[in-house]
Write a protein that holds these residues in place. Structure first.
Motif, PDB file in Angstrom:
ATOM      1  N   THR A  31      39.742 -20.204  17.794  1.00 40.57           N
ATOM      2  CA  THR A  31      39.138 -21.168  16.873  1.00 40.57           C
ATOM      3  C   THR A  31      40.033 -22.381  16.689  1.00 40.57           C
ATOM      4  O   THR A  31      39.595 -23.538  16.800  1.00 40.57           O
ATOM      5  CB  THR A  31      38.864 -20.509  15.511  1.00 40.57           C
ATOM      6  OG1 THR A  31      38.017 -19.371  15.710  1.00 40.57           O
ATOM      7  CG2 THR A  31      38.190 -21.484  14.579  1.00 40.57           C
ATOM      8  N   LEU A  32      41.312 -22.127  16.401  1.00 44.12           N
ATOM      9  CA  LEU A  32      42.247 -23.232  16.206  1.00 44.12           C
ATOM     10  C   LEU A  32      42.535 -23.951  17.526  1.00 44.12           C
ATOM     11  O   LEU A  32      42.656 -25.182  17.569  1.00 44.12           O
ATOM     12  CB  LEU A  32      43.540 -22.705  15.591  1.00 44.12           C
ATOM     13  CG  LEU A  32      44.552 -23.755  15.095  1.00 44.12           C
ATOM     14  CD1 LEU A  32      43.911 -24.659  14.059  1.00 44.12           C
ATOM     15  CD2 LEU A  32      45.790 -23.071  14.530  1.00 44.12           C
ATOM     16  N   GLY A  33      42.616 -23.192  18.612  1.00 46.62           N
ATOM     17  CA  GLY A  33      42.897 -23.795  19.907  1.00 46.62           C
ATOM     18  C   GLY A  33      41.789 -24.713  20.381  1.00 46.62           C
ATOM     19  O   GLY A  33      42.027 -25.708  21.084  1.00 46.62           O
ATOM     20  N   SER A  34      40.539 -24.404  20.001  1.00 43.16           N
ATOM     21  CA  SER A  34      39.413 -25.240  20.427  1.00 43.16           C
ATOM     22  C   SER A  34      39.480 -26.636  19.822  1.00 43.16           C
ATOM     23  O   SER A  34      38.822 -27.562  20.308  1.00 43.16           O
ATOM     24  CB  SER A  34      38.090 -24.569  20.043  1.00 43.16           C
ATOM     25  OG  SER A  34      37.972 -24.444  18.639  1.00 43.16           O
ATOM     26  N   LEU A  35      40.282 -26.792  18.746  1.00 44.21           N
ATOM     27  CA  LEU A  35      40.421 -28.118  18.140  1.00 44.21           C
ATOM     28  C   LEU A  35      41.044 -29.120  19.105  1.00 44.21           C
ATOM     29  O   LEU A  35      40.848 -30.329  18.958  1.00 44.21           O
ATOM     30  CB  LEU A  35      41.286 -28.020  16.876  1.00 44.21           C
ATOM     31  CG  LEU A  35      40.666 -27.291  15.672  1.00 44.21           C
ATOM     32  CD1 LEU A  35      41.681 -27.204  14.548  1.00 44.21           C
ATOM     33  CD2 LEU A  35      39.409 -28.017  15.200  1.00 44.21           C
ATOM     34  N   ALA A  36      41.802 -28.619  20.085  1.00 45.36           N
ATOM     35  CA  ALA A  36      42.462 -29.523  21.035  1.00 45.36           C
ATOM     36  C   ALA A  36      41.455 -30.328  21.835  1.00 45.36           C
ATOM     37  O   ALA A  36      41.779 -31.417  22.331  1.00 45.36           O
ATOM     38  CB  ALA A  36      43.374 -28.733  21.974  1.00 45.36           C
ATOM     39  N   LEU A 260      47.622 -38.731  26.999  1.00 47.61           N
ATOM     40  CA  LEU A 260      46.360 -39.353  27.396  1.00 47.61           C
ATOM     41  C   LEU A 260      45.683 -38.603  28.527  1.00 47.61           C
ATOM     42  O   LEU A 260      44.467 -38.350  28.481  1.00 47.61           O
ATOM     43  CB  LEU A 260      46.602 -40.802  27.830  1.00 47.61           C
ATOM     44  CG  LEU A 260      46.312 -41.915  26.837  1.00 47.61           C
ATOM     45  CD1 LEU A 260      46.792 -43.246  27.386  1.00 47.61           C
ATOM     46  CD2 LEU A 260      44.835 -41.983  26.485  1.00 47.61           C
ATOM     47  N   PHE A 261      46.442 -38.230  29.536  1.00 41.81           N
ATOM     48  CA  PHE A 261      45.851 -37.731  30.772  1.00 41.81           C
ATOM     49  C   PHE A 261      46.178 -36.264  31.056  1.00 41.81           C
ATOM     50  O   PHE A 261      45.284 -35.475  31.349  1.00 41.81           O
ATOM     51  CB  PHE A 261      46.306 -38.606  31.951  1.00 41.81           C
ATOM     52  CG  PHE A 261      46.084 -40.075  31.721  1.00 41.81           C
ATOM     53  CD1 PHE A 261      44.809 -40.559  31.483  1.00 41.81           C
ATOM     54  CD2 PHE A 261      47.139 -40.972  31.717  1.00 41.81           C
ATOM     55  CE1 PHE A 261      44.585 -41.919  31.268  1.00 41.81           C
ATOM     56  CE2 PHE A 261      46.937 -42.327  31.507  1.00 41.81           C
ATOM     57  CZ  PHE A 261      45.662 -42.804  31.277  1.00 41.81           C
ATOM     58  N   THR A 262      47.449 -35.906  30.977  1.00 41.32           N
ATOM     59  CA  THR A 262      47.836 -34.538  31.332  1.00 41.32           C
ATOM     60  C   THR A 262      47.272 -33.520  30.356  1.00 41.32           C
ATOM     61  O   THR A 262      46.767 -32.466  30.758  1.00 41.32           O
ATOM     62  CB  THR A 262      49.368 -34.416  31.381  1.00 41.32           C
ATOM     63  OG1 THR A 262      49.882 -35.390  32.282  1.00 41.32           O
ATOM     64  CG2 THR A 262      49.769 -33.026  31.844  1.00 41.32           C
ATOM     65  N   ILE A 265      41.842 -32.381  27.447  1.00 43.55           N
ATOM     66  CA  ILE A 265      41.002 -31.200  27.680  1.00 43.55           C
ATOM     67  C   ILE A 265      39.538 -31.582  27.773  1.00 43.55           C
ATOM     68  O   ILE A 265      38.783 -30.990  28.546  1.00 43.55           O
ATOM     69  CB  ILE A 265      41.232 -30.174  26.539  1.00 43.55           C
ATOM     70  CG1 ILE A 265      42.685 -29.693  26.557  1.00 43.55           C
ATOM     71  CG2 ILE A 265      40.268 -28.996  26.672  1.00 43.55           C
ATOM     72  CD1 ILE A 265      43.038 -28.787  25.398  1.00 43.55           C
ATOM     73  N   ASN A 266      39.153 -32.591  27.018  1.00 40.43           N
ATOM     74  CA  ASN A 266      37.756 -33.046  26.991  1.00 40.43           C
ATOM     75  C   ASN A 266      37.712 -34.517  27.402  1.00 40.43           C
ATOM     76  O   ASN A 266      38.029 -35.400  26.596  1.00 40.43           O
ATOM     77  CB  ASN A 266      37.185 -32.856  25.584  1.00 40.43           C
ATOM     78  CG  ASN A 266      35.771 -33.365  25.472  1.00 40.43           C
ATOM     79  OD1 ASN A 266      35.098 -33.618  26.468  1.00 40.43           O
ATOM     80  ND2 ASN A 266      35.307 -33.542  24.242  1.00 40.43           N
ATOM     81  N   PRO A 267      37.320 -34.829  28.649  1.00 37.68           N
ATOM     82  CA  PRO A 267      37.318 -36.233  29.105  1.00 37.68           C
ATOM     83  C   PRO A 267      36.471 -37.150  28.244  1.00 37.68           C
ATOM     84  O   PRO A 267      36.772 -38.340  28.120  1.00 37.68           O
ATOM     85  CB  PRO A 267      36.751 -36.126  30.532  1.00 37.68           C
ATOM     86  CG  PRO A 267      37.003 -34.734  30.960  1.00 37.68           C
ATOM     87  CD  PRO A 267      36.899 -33.909  29.717  1.00 37.68           C
TER      88      PRO A 267
END
Length: 976
Positions: A31-36, A260-262, A265-267
């Motif tokens: 749940t918390l990780g999906s915030l990334a 920004l790039f590396t 997770i969500n373009p």
């Protein structure tokens, strides 16, 4: 008001531990990780751009440069406004080719073993002043609060602590995808802390010092010089150079590129960040004039950089002082953690690992552990170098000055980046020459004067004075000299050198709408296991197996695949995955060394065609004019081949399959994706062996071949044709496969029906032929009891047996004639012509005319290869037609002769011949020249089909002396 060093250290460690706890929880909790992947969290994570320079140094920069401080953030806004044309293309390249740093990006585009190391070393040197800035800011801010603590001790303690947390944040494990969701969430939280701290101290200062906005306006009216001081530097110039520096720093600084790039997770989050991040920076910078004026109004004695801390002390609020300190600590620590992570990857991939590979040719069986510890050591080394730089430059006043030196360093990558995105003609020679000139210009225009002023290099050349450019500010001069020389040599070097094939391919991939289609060849490895064994020589057995399996999972390929196309795709995927782990240069070095290509297949027609097809399919820009028409024609022809009811297989000269249409997929059960790219001999049984043998044979056609498949027996016609691109150079083959199973079955049924019809016609003749010997048997049987002489009885018994043999011969001929089964061509046997023709004449006479005579010549001693029942049906049909066309007491001639390896037979009747209007239609099914009800029109077509099945020919003509003539040719049969 003073605070103890122990308290500050405790609060700092607790705060850093909180950040680590957030990161740890985000990586362990879905749940918390999906915030990334959330667009707002991603936008806030980019706030790592705002460092101690923003939190503290902006106030000092505001004092000396006025509102020019805003150019540092206006440049960032311009960079993010160009997201569709600048940031998004870079993100596409980074994601598609797993490029985790700026060094990876340039090494991918400008293919040279020097590119990556030069970029990594210069980036390290250029960012060291910025790291020193963070250490300096934290040490001095703590010294402001503790009053008597030596800054050196504070700096050393802070550096050691940050090194520990940097290792914990990003070097606890090797992430195959190089995505640290916990880091993204933690940095986003850190950005909120900075924003809250600045807004809080600015708001409290506004009301505590001025009593609100009205009080601020009243103070400014009483002190108009405070406003004028901020406007004056803007009128003096320098704003353009500062905006260019900030524009480049927005995405070229290691920490900015990394977040920004590396870590993207969500373009799609980049779209929101394009306006959300400039808004965040605006909120951070709006309070700066308020804090500056509040410090002036409160008559603070601290360094201007630390007015925020001075206000907290002026208000006698330890809580507010700790909040401001945490904000500054947060800004510095986030920058150092992310920067050292990015630089550690560059150092490991371009400075440590290549040397190890060249020396030992292996990365050890513990690859991941070595990478992990290698990056940890680089993190410690980078922070140690930053601390050392801080120790050398303590005399430098102003935090912004150190930051701008780093901005000017990364700006040297702008020409190469423009060439990367927009100029496919750019070469590695031009890039390295331009970057080298930019590095020298940067060093002598900015770093050398800094070292001279610090007393470290007293005799450092003063380039600006030497060139007589004293009227320019330092940043405009440095940017003009370094970036001008960089751009000039980049363009000249690229124009005077020629790109190699790898650079051309990379240039096409980097330009908008381009795709990466390497000069593909066929891997020498025959299967996945062999690939693992080859990679294991450098990566180690377990890492090689892990990387191969990861590539298989990415592509959705089975481990048992042996398809050449699948192995080629697997090779490319392994290289991309290793690029994310080791960098593109080392990845290509390892893959080229161990997963070698078949040089013969590198320039094959099949690979060229497939590469062009892929480029056309991946083209994002619509084709126009003649190109569009040619593409439409290509698609039309490809669709024709795909929809043909005949199976079509095309191969290269080496046997690699380049085409496999729908009909062949249905016939064989082998999908197009599985077949294309595979060697034809590696197809599943029986197709691989059949087609390979056909390619190697001298036959161009094979008719009605019997083949046992998993779908049952099939009858196939095979045709082969060579492909030649240049006269005399064979590039491949096209094989047509026609499934004639149903047609052969129908022909067999028609032929059998024709035989049954013939047997029906023979019925009366059979009764007559059998009746005569039966009558003889009955007569002999009646006389047998009257004979006493044993010799006479034996002669009568022999006559009876002879008559029964005559009856049996007639019956067996009919039985043999009635059979419909035909052995395959491989089961053909020699059939003597004189016996065959004699039996055909005997059967024909059963229902035919008794007045017809036969003239036979040349039959003795000749044999043809075939199936006797089928051949018998041919001669019965032809002789029946000849009898029906001949006048009374006519003679039918049958002549045979051997011509080479074939036998030629002629059947000539004495009838009226064949009309010219019907001679071409004789072998059409159901066509007959007889009156209605007297012919089916199947006799000659059946005969023609049987002759073709036997590899022969049947032609109908009119003889010069009159009458019809049928000419047959058959392969010669060898009798024993």
């Amino acid at each position: 008001m003073t605070l103890s060093l122990g308290l500050l250290y405790t609060v700092g460690v607790i705060y850093l531990a909180l950040l680590f706890g957030i990161a740890f929880a985000a990586e362990r909790t879905r749940t918390l990780g999906s915030l990334a992947g959330n667009a707002w969290v991603y936008t806030l994570s980019l706030g790592v751009y705002a460092t101690s320079w923003t939190f503290y140094g902006n106030l000092g920069f505001l004092e000396t440069h006025g509102y020019l401080y805003l150019t540092i953030y206006l440049g960032v806004t311009l960079a993010f406004a160009a997201t569709p044309w600048l940031l998004r293309p870079i993100l596409r390249l980074a994601r598609e080719h797993q490029l985790t740093s700026l060094a990876d990006l340039f090494a991918f585009r400008y293919r040279s073993r020097l590119t990556g190391p030069v970029v990594a070393l210069f980036m390290l040197a250029g960012v060291l002043p910025y790291i020193a800035l963070q250490i300096k800011a934290v040490a001095e801010s703590a010294a402001v609060l503790t009053a008597d603590t030596p800054p050196h001790l504070l700096a050393l303690t802070f550096s050691a602590t940050i090194a520990l947390f940097a290792v914990l944040f990003g070097a606890r494990h090797i992430s195959p995808r190089e995505k640290h969701s916990g880091l993204v969430v933690a940095i986003a939280f850190e950005s909120l802390v900075k924003l809250v701290a600045l807004l809080t101290i600015a708001g409290i200062g506004l009301f505590a010092v001025f009593g609100g906005l009205a009080g601020l306006d009243a103070w400014l009216e009483r002190h108009p010089e405070a406003v004028t001081a901020l406007y004056s530097p803007v009128l003096e110039g320098g704003w353009f150079s500062l905006m260019v520096l900030a524009f480049a720093a927005a995405f070229l600084l290691p920490r900015q590129f990394h977040m920004l790039f590396t870590e993207n997770i969500n373009p799609r989050a980049l779209t929101q960040a394009a306006w959300g991040f400039p808004l965040f920076l605006l909120l951070l910078n709006l309070p700066m004039p308020v804090l500056y004026w509040a410090g002036q109004a409160a008559d603070l004695t601290q360094d201007t950089n630390y007015f925020a801390l001075g206000l907290a002390a002026w208000l006698e609020s330890p809580t507010l002082a700790l909040l401001v300190f945490i904000g500054g600590l947060s800004a510095a620590s986030a920058m150092m953690i992310v920067t050292t992570l990015a630089l550690a990857n560059m150092g490991m991939n371009y400075l440590s690992l290549p040397a190890r590979v060249r020396e030992r040719r292996t990365l050890s069986a513990n690859l991941y552990r070595n990478l992990l510890w290698g990056r940890r050591m680089w993190i410690v080394l980078i922070i140690a170098l930053g601390y050392g730089f801080y120790g050398l430059l303590q005399v430098v006043e102003g935090l912004a000055q150190l930051g701008l030196i780093s901005f000017a360093a990364v700006t040297q990558f702008l020409p190469g980046l423009v060439g990367l995105l927009l100029w496919p003609r750019a070469t590695r020679v031009g890039f390295l020459l331009g970057l080298g000139a930019g590095i020298l210009g940067w060093f002598f225009s900015l770093v050398a004067p800094l070292l001279g002023n610090a007393g470290i290099w007293a005799s450092a050349p003063q380039l600006q004075q030497a060139l007589g450019a004293g009227e320019f500010d330092a940043w405009t001069f440095a940017l003009t000299v370094s970036l001008g020389a960089n751009t000039l040599l980049f363009v000249l070097g690229s124009l005077l050198s020629r790109p190699n094939q790898e650079e051309i391919e990379a240039g096409q991939a980097c330009c908008p709408g381009g795709s990466f289609s390497p000069t593909a060849g066929l891997p020498l490895a025959r299967d996945v296991t062999e690939m693992e064994a080859e990679l294991g020589a450098t990566l180690g057995t377990m890492p090689a197996r892990h990387e191969v399996q990861r590539a298989l999972d990415d592509l959705g390929l089975p481990r048992h695949t042996r398809s050449r196309r699948d192995l080629q795709r697997l090779r490319e995927r392994i290289e991309r995955n290793l690029s994310g782990l080791l960098g593109p240069v080392l990845a290509r070095m390892i893959v080229d060394q161990h997963l070698r290509l078949d040089a013969a297949g590198r320039s094959s027609l099949g690979e060229s065609l497939r590469r062009i097809e892929q480029q056309l399919e991946d083209a994002r820009l619509p084709l126009t004019g003649l190109a569009a028409e040619l593409d439409a024609l290509r698609r039309f022809h490809r669709q024709i081949l795909h929809e043909l009811p005949l199976g079509v297989c095309s191969t290269t000269a080496g046997g690699e399959i380049t085409g496999w249409n729908h009909a062949l997929r249905v016939l064989t059960g082998i999908s197009t994706d599985s077949a294309v790219g595979q060697l034809i001999e590696r197809l599943e049984r029986p197709w691989g062996g059949l087609l390979q043998a056909f390619l190697e044979s001298g036959d161009r056609q094979i008719y009605k071949l019997n083949l046992e498949t998993r779908h049952g027996p099939r009858r196939l016609n095979l045709h082969k044709s060579s492909l030649e691109v240049v006269a005399g150079r064979r590039e491949g083959y096209v094989i047509l496969i026609e499934d004639v199973t149903a047609r052969v079955q129908l022909e067999s049924e028609v032929a059998h029906s024709d035989r049954l019809a013939s047997i029906g016609r023979f019925a009366a003749g059979v009764a007559h032929e059998i009746g005569n010997p039966l009558a003889g048997i009955a007569s002999l049987a009646q006389t047998l009891p009257l004979e006493d002489d044993p010799a006479e009885i034996r002669d009568i018994a022999d006559d009876i047996v002879g008559q029964t043999h005559r009856i049996n011969a007639i019956v067996q001929s009919l039985i043999a004639f009635a059979h419909s089964d035909t052995p395959p061509r491989s089961g053909f046997e020699p059939v003597t012509l004189d016996d065959l023709v004699a039996e055909a004449i005997r059967l024909t006479r059963l229902a035919g005319r008794k007045d017809i005579h036969y003239d036979l010549s040349g039959l003795a001693g000749l044999a043809i290869q075939g199936a006797r029942p089928k051949l018998l049906q041919v001669f019965i049909n032809l002789l029946t037609n000849a009898e029906q066309a001949s006048p009374p007491a006519a003679t039918i001639g049958i002549r045979a002769q051997q011509t080479g390896s074939r036998v030629r037979l002629e059947i000539h009747d004495q009838g009226p011949g064949i009309e010219e209007t019907t001679i071409d239609r004789l072998f059409e099914p159901f066509f007959t020249t007889k009156p209605a009800g007297q012919g089916t029109g199947l006799g000659l077509p059946v005969a023609y089909s049987i002759v073709q099945d036997h590899g022969g020919s049947l032609v109908a003509t009119n003889a010069p002396e009159g009458g019809a003539q049928f000419i047959l040719t058959f392969p010669l049969g060898v009798t024993t």
